[in-house]
Motif scaffolding. Sequence first.
Motif, PDB file in Angstrom:
ATOM      1  N   UNK A  68       0.960  -1.291   0.052  1.00  0.00           N
ATOM      2  CA  UNK A  68       0.013   0.108   0.110  1.00  0.00           C
ATOM      3  C   UNK A  68       0.797   1.143  -0.059  1.00  0.00           C
ATOM      4  N   UNK A  69       2.183   1.055  -0.454  1.00  0.00           N
ATOM      5  CA  UNK A  69       2.990   2.379  -0.393  1.00  0.00           C
ATOM      6  C   UNK A  69       2.489   3.461  -1.329  1.00  0.00           C
ATOM      7  N   UNK A  70       2.735   4.410  -1.225  1.00  0.00           N
ATOM      8  CA  UNK A  70       1.926   5.698  -2.255  1.00  0.00           C
ATOM      9  C   UNK A  70       3.404   6.310  -2.565  1.00  0.00           C
ATOM     10  N   UNK A  71       3.308   6.812  -4.107  1.00  0.00           N
ATOM     11  CA  UNK A  71       4.617   7.467  -4.741  1.00  0.00           C
ATOM     12  C   UNK A  71       4.616   8.956  -4.348  1.00  0.00           C
ATOM     13  N   UNK A  72       5.543   9.332  -4.005  1.00  0.00           N
ATOM     14  CA  UNK A  72       5.503  10.806  -3.587  1.00  0.00           C
ATOM     15  C   UNK A  72       6.086  11.542  -4.719  1.00  0.00           C
ATOM     16  N   UNK A  73       5.479  12.845  -4.993  1.00  0.00           N
ATOM     17  CA  UNK A  73       6.278  13.627  -6.144  1.00  0.00           C
ATOM     18  C   UNK A  73       7.548  13.891  -5.856  1.00  0.00           C
ATOM     19  N   UNK A  74       8.501  13.066  -6.175  1.00  0.00           N
ATOM     20  CA  UNK A  74       9.902  13.220  -5.585  1.00  0.00           C
ATOM     21  C   UNK A  74      10.920  14.084  -6.547  1.00  0.00           C
ATOM     22  N   UNK A  75      10.357  14.445  -7.834  1.00  0.00           N
ATOM     23  CA  UNK A  75      11.319  15.214  -8.686  1.00  0.00           C
ATOM     24  C   UNK A  75      10.783  16.801  -8.427  1.00  0.00           C
ATOM     25  N   UNK A  76      11.878  17.447  -8.126  1.00  0.00           N
ATOM     26  CA  UNK A  76      11.714  18.756  -8.089  1.00  0.00           C
ATOM     27  C   UNK A  76      12.861  19.538  -8.850  1.00  0.00           C
ATOM     28  N   UNK A  77      12.250  20.637  -9.387  1.00  0.00           N
ATOM     29  CA  UNK A  77      12.810  21.519 -10.365  1.00  0.00           C
ATOM     30  C   UNK A  77      13.105  22.866  -9.691  1.00  0.00           C
ATOM     31  N   UNK A  78      14.551  23.253  -9.400  1.00  0.00           N
ATOM     32  CA  UNK A  78      14.901  24.459  -8.723  1.00  0.00           C
ATOM     33  C   UNK A  78      15.889  25.233  -9.630  1.00  0.00           C
ATOM     34  N   UNK A  79      16.487  26.183  -8.737  1.00  0.00           N
ATOM     35  CA  UNK A  79      17.515  26.955  -9.349  1.00  0.00           C
ATOM     36  C   UNK A  79      18.373  27.474  -8.489  1.00  0.00           C
ATOM     37  N   UNK A  80      19.760  27.996  -9.012  1.00  0.00           N
ATOM     38  CA  UNK A  80      20.796  28.530  -8.202  1.00  0.00           C
ATOM     39  C   UNK A  80      20.260  29.834  -7.855  1.00  0.00           C
ATOM     40  N   UNK A  81      20.381  30.291  -6.365  1.00  0.00           N
ATOM     41  CA  UNK A  81      19.988  31.824  -6.237  1.00  0.00           C
ATOM     42  C   UNK A  81      20.950  32.796  -6.791  1.00  0.00           C
ATOM     43  N   UNK A  82      22.348  32.326  -6.920  1.00  0.00           N
ATOM     44  CA  UNK A  82      23.049  33.038  -7.378  1.00  0.00           C
ATOM     45  C   UNK A  82      23.044  33.417  -9.050  1.00  0.00           C
ATOM     46  N   UNK A  83      22.841  32.412  -9.655  1.00  0.00           N
ATOM     47  CA  UNK A  83      22.788  32.379 -11.130  1.00  0.00           C
ATOM     48  C   UNK A  83      21.647  31.916 -12.005  1.00  0.00           C
ATOM     49  N   UNK A  84      20.499  31.778 -11.031  1.00  0.00           N
ATOM     50  CA  UNK A  84      19.234  31.322 -11.635  1.00  0.00           C
ATOM     51  C   UNK A  84      19.402  30.111 -12.649  1.00  0.00           C
ATOM     52  N   UNK A  85      20.391  29.384 -12.550  1.00  0.00           N
ATOM     53  CA  UNK A  85      20.711  28.228 -13.409  1.00  0.00           C
ATOM     54  C   UNK A  85      19.988  27.311 -12.918  1.00  0.00           C
ATOM     55  N   UNK A  86      19.171  26.339 -13.667  1.00  0.00           N
ATOM     56  CA  UNK A  86      18.131  25.331 -13.712  1.00  0.00           C
ATOM     57  C   UNK A  86      18.977  24.135 -12.864  1.00  0.00           C
ATOM     58  N   UNK A  87      18.262  23.450 -11.823  1.00  0.00           N
ATOM     59  CA  UNK A  87      18.721  22.234 -11.610  1.00  0.00           C
ATOM     60  C   UNK A  87      17.464  21.374 -11.238  1.00  0.00           C
ATOM     61  N   UNK A  88      17.926  20.175 -11.171  1.00  0.00           N
ATOM     62  CA  UNK A  88      16.878  18.925 -10.870  1.00  0.00           C
ATOM     63  C   UNK A  88      17.163  18.160  -9.750  1.00  0.00           C
ATOM     64  N   UNK A  89      16.317  17.986  -8.730  1.00  0.00           N
ATOM     65  CA  UNK A  89      16.446  17.103  -7.642  1.00  0.00           C
ATOM     66  C   UNK A  89      15.766  16.541  -7.552  1.00  0.00           C
ATOM     67  N   UNK A  90      15.977  14.826  -7.129  1.00  0.00           N
ATOM     68  CA  UNK A  90      15.186  13.613  -6.933  1.00  0.00           C
ATOM     69  C   UNK A  90      15.593  13.196  -5.569  1.00  0.00           C
ATOM     70  N   UNK A  91      14.147  13.229  -5.002  1.00  0.00           N
ATOM     71  CA  UNK A  91      14.171  12.734  -3.573  1.00  0.00           C
ATOM     72  C   UNK A  91      14.321  11.167  -3.588  1.00  0.00           C
ATOM     73  N   UNK A  92      15.482  10.451  -2.956  1.00  0.00           N
ATOM     74  CA  UNK A  92      15.420   9.046  -2.730  1.00  0.00           C
ATOM     75  C   UNK A  92      14.746   8.422  -1.670  1.00  0.00           C
ATOM     76  N   UNK A  93      15.202   9.129  -0.137  1.00  0.00           N
ATOM     77  CA  UNK A  93      14.480   8.673   0.973  1.00  0.00           C
ATOM     78  C   UNK A  93      14.868   9.773   1.996  1.00  0.00           C
ATOM     79  N   UNK A  94      13.977   9.759   2.955  1.00  0.00           N
ATOM     80  CA  UNK A  94      14.139  10.849   3.976  1.00  0.00           C
ATOM     81  C   UNK A  94      15.213  10.072   4.949  1.00  0.00           C
ATOM     82  N   UNK A  95      16.309  10.850   5.296  1.00  0.00           N
ATOM     83  CA  UNK A  95      17.328  10.229   6.282  1.00  0.00           C
ATOM     84  C   UNK A  95      17.176  10.568   7.676  1.00  0.00           C
ATOM     85  N   UNK A  96      16.634  11.798   8.030  1.00  0.00           N
ATOM     86  CA  UNK A  96      16.121  12.385   9.082  1.00  0.00           C
ATOM     87  C   UNK A  96      15.821  13.619   9.116  1.00  0.00           C
TER      88      UNK A  96
END
Length: 359
Positions: A68-96
């Motif tokens: 019964x596990x549910x998928x989280x929307x784990x792909x995040x699209x962000x940017x560097x605050x200093x350059x506004x360059x795009x970056x993609x972050x994929x959440x694998x699992x919560x550590x703590x």
Amino acid sequence: MTEEKVPHYTLSDFDYNLPHELIAQTPLKQRDASRLLLLNAKTGAYEDKHFYDIIDYLNPGDALVMNNSRVIPARLRGWRPETKGHVEVLLLRQDHGDVWETLIKPAKKFPVGSVIDFGNENETIMTGKVVGELEHGGRYVEFQYDGIFMELLDKLGEMPLPPYIKEKLKDQERYQTVYSKIEGSAAAPTAGLHWTPELLDKVRAKGIKTIELTLHVGLGTFRPVEEENIDKHKMHSEFYQLSQAAADQINQVRNNGGRIVATGTTTIRTLETIGHKFNRDKYGGNVQADSGWTDIFIKPGFRWTTVDAFITNFHLPKSTLVMLVAAFTGRENILNAYKHAIQEKYRFFSFGDAMFIHK
């Protein structure tokens, strides 16, 4: 009685040629309209059906076990605050706490101390800071935000579809099972995508118990096996949980002579992890409530303790999941069945068709 000797298989022994056009890019409109290949693991005999026919092959007194596990929307699209360059972050699992294990593209440009902003053109809603490095180029990221993290993730994140799916998913719920409840997976337990509420009602009406457990699927499930000697492959770890009520139901069904039918390899991995842990003389062979992390590697020669039959999709060539199925059916039987499925143009992988494997 002497134990049967298992051949020493290599990675190449689990390869097969799959035409690219058979990789399903989108889900069918009706979940249970997918095709179903029945496979007798003992004889190797197979038969073509549809998933809604599964009801004819489950018996009163059996148990159908589902993740019964549910998928989280784990792909995040962000940017560097200093350059506004795009970056993609994929959440694998919560550590703590607010620290997550992630994959970042491009990882090399994000050493410890790097900051990433997430939100929209007008405002930053969440900030992530790289606080550590992982093997394989991963990063520990600590998030800062106001509000509830999962609610913000629903707003900012996207479903992390497997790399072989190129089409955009129109309905996010089609990458969830109809019984998904516990958020935490980075990929769907896809064998369960074929079930509908109506078909599950028919299962229960026939006298078959439906039992739920939880295993949060990690993206390691898509990590290729790189060692030709499969014994050297290191499995990824995934968190699982089985309640005492579910364990009691499984034991009752087994003790009454019913079959334990698993929906998907994640359910198999959980049941066999617990089965190996508790199937000892002091427990009388019964499973118990349990939770923890499993890195179980099921391959030919594996000693099955709990699962009697299972539903599964068609898996990638040379994957640990093909090896898992081969551990139940034998290598020749499963590869012959895959050859038939290719000839009959079954749909493969996450949004593809299913198999019901029994003895």
